[in-house]
Design a protein around this motif. Structure first.
Motif: not given
Length: 458
Positions: A40-58
């Motif tokens: 889901r993060l990858w899919w949402r990141g297609r429109k908003d690259r912010g979802y692909w950033q700072h992944l270790p924090e999650r």
């Protein structure tokens, strides 16, 4: 004053117990669904690259050094909650406190970056994503951060965080808390488990008596009413100046403005259909202008296509680099920008509140009222039930069905006297309800003064 149900610093008492079997199923569900969460993060990141950033924090890896231990931890899930927390965050920063601000969305993080840029630059405030509510991620996060205490904003009640903080003796408050009737009914589906979740908070500081009554019906005793922080949010002077400039531009041609604010999927078409009826009313001259400001930025292009397909002449905020925008030869102005809602409200003569025409629960009408702007709301305002009722009762807002939207717009656009009366009531409404920040600060100070704060590392 709020009364503590559980002595801070003690291990879990009989009053605060995790519902073991349901909690085990909850954790199992998280682990099974984690690959889908990543997808889901990858899919949402297609429109908003912010979802692909700072992944270790999650997953609990914040990268914070020990110098940031014992900060006040404030969790605001997204944009609205981050803005609501602003008066409280500024008050703590003024005291010299360190703040760790967590969120769940890139837009929430961007809002925090914009609002608290100076504190971030000096190192007094840090941002990161709240790790997923998985036992090992939560454990790593809390022990790495070692917060002084935690404040969750409005509706956030993640079970692993809430129960683990209670077990560790880490004070965790739910502030500016609201609970709709719909959400209260859903919580009751879980029986005692749902009740125990809210009883595990150190204190619940509710917005209204209605909210407090719903928490108390769940068996929560450490709950009291402190008002709504959103009434204390100050509009940025530069945004008000920007909106005033737009309004002055429009006044030269005598055009009135209706702002459809924070609209959700499906509502734009309802509003555009009503606007077609408004423009057919020949008595409204010169032709009024419609602002549409979608709630979610990823829908900006989609809404622009809907406007054009409806036959309107469109102008987009993103296409106007100058501060003074020319609105001639424009039927609909698309507010495809972030953080400028105050400017749209300042320029408007009327606001149609998004999220209320369809069953989304409504959006915050307080900011519109704070700049003397009358508000039209739909039937679905359960997210802001008391605030909406108060605004209607004082004359700052009117409630309509979608079928009544066009006729109500025509009536108010034609009646200067009625608009001015509503504008006066709106300002009065906003002023009457200020002061929640001081009350919340005092209540938390008193609660923490009575009980020693244990380090989360113990």
């Amino acid at each position: 004053m709020i009364a503590s149900q559980q002595p801070t610093g003690e291990k879990t008492s009989a009053l605060v117990q995790r519902p073991f079997f349901l909690f085990l199923l909850y954790q199992l569900g998280w682990h099974l669904l984690l690959p889908l969460v990543g997808l889901r993060l990858w899919w949402r990141g297609r429109k908003d690259r912010g979802y692909w950033q700072h992944l270790p924090e999650r997953l609990g890896f914040t990268g914070l050094s020990s110098r940031f231990h014992h900060a006040i931890w404030i969790h605001a899930v997204s944009v609205g909650e981050t803005r609501a927390a602003e008066p409280l965050i500024l008050a703590y920063l003024a005291r010299g406190e360190k703040i760790l601000l967590t969120c769940m969305t890139p837009n929430g993080r961007r809002t925090g970056q914009a609002l608290y840029a100076s504190a971030i630059a000096t190192g007094q405030l840090r941002q990161c994503y709240l790790p997923y509510d998985i036992c090992w991620a939560v454990e790593h996060f809390i022990k790495q951060v070692q917060p002084k205490f935690g404040l969750f904003i409005e509706t956030e009640a993640w079970p692993t965080y809430v129960f683990r903080c209670a077990e560790m003796g880490l004070p965790l408050f739910l502030i500016n808390a609201r609970l709709s009737d719909r959400s209260a009914r859903r919580i009751k589906y879980f029986g005692r488990a749902g009740e125990e979740l809210f009883q595990a908070f150190t204190g619940i500081l509710a917005q209204t008596e209605l909210d407090a009554e719903r928490y108390r019906a769940l068996g929560v005793k450490n709950c009291a009413v402190f008002g709504n922080l959103k009434f204390d949010v100050l509009m940025k002077p530069e945004l008000l100046e920007l909106g005033a400039g737009w309004q002055a531009n429009l006044r030269t041609s005598g055009r009135l403005v209706v702002c459809a604010a924070s609209t959700r999927i499906g509502e734009e078409q309802l509003i555009l259909t009503a606007w077609q009826q408004v423009l057919k009313t020949a008595r409204i001259q010169p032709q009024p202008l419609l602002f549409i400001v979608p709630r979610h930025p990823e829908r900006f292009d989609e809404v622009a296509k809907t406007i054009l397909a409806s036959g309107f002449r469109l102008r987009r905020r993103s296409e106007a680099t100058e501060r003074s925008i020319l609105f001639d030869q424009t039927d609909v102005f698309l507010g495809d920008s972030m953080g400028e809602m105050a400017a749209y409200y300042r320029a408007a003569d009327l606001v149609v509140m998004g999220g209320s025409l369809l069953s989304f629960g409504g959006q915050n009408l307080i900011e519109a009222c704070a700049v003397d702007c009358p508000v039209i709301v739909g039937e679905h305002t359960f997210n802001f039930q008391q605030a909406t009722l108060d605004a209607i009762n004082i004359g700052a807002a009117v409630r309509i069905t979608p079928a009544q939207l066009s006729s109500t717009l025509v009536e108010l656009l034609l009646s200067t006297e009625q608009r001015l009366a509503m504008a006066f009531a709106a300002k009065n409404y906003a002023n009457l309800h200020q002061g929640a920040t001081k009350k919340i600060l005092h209540a938390i100070d008193e609660q923490l003064r009575r009980k020693p704060i244990n380090s989360a590392a113990t």
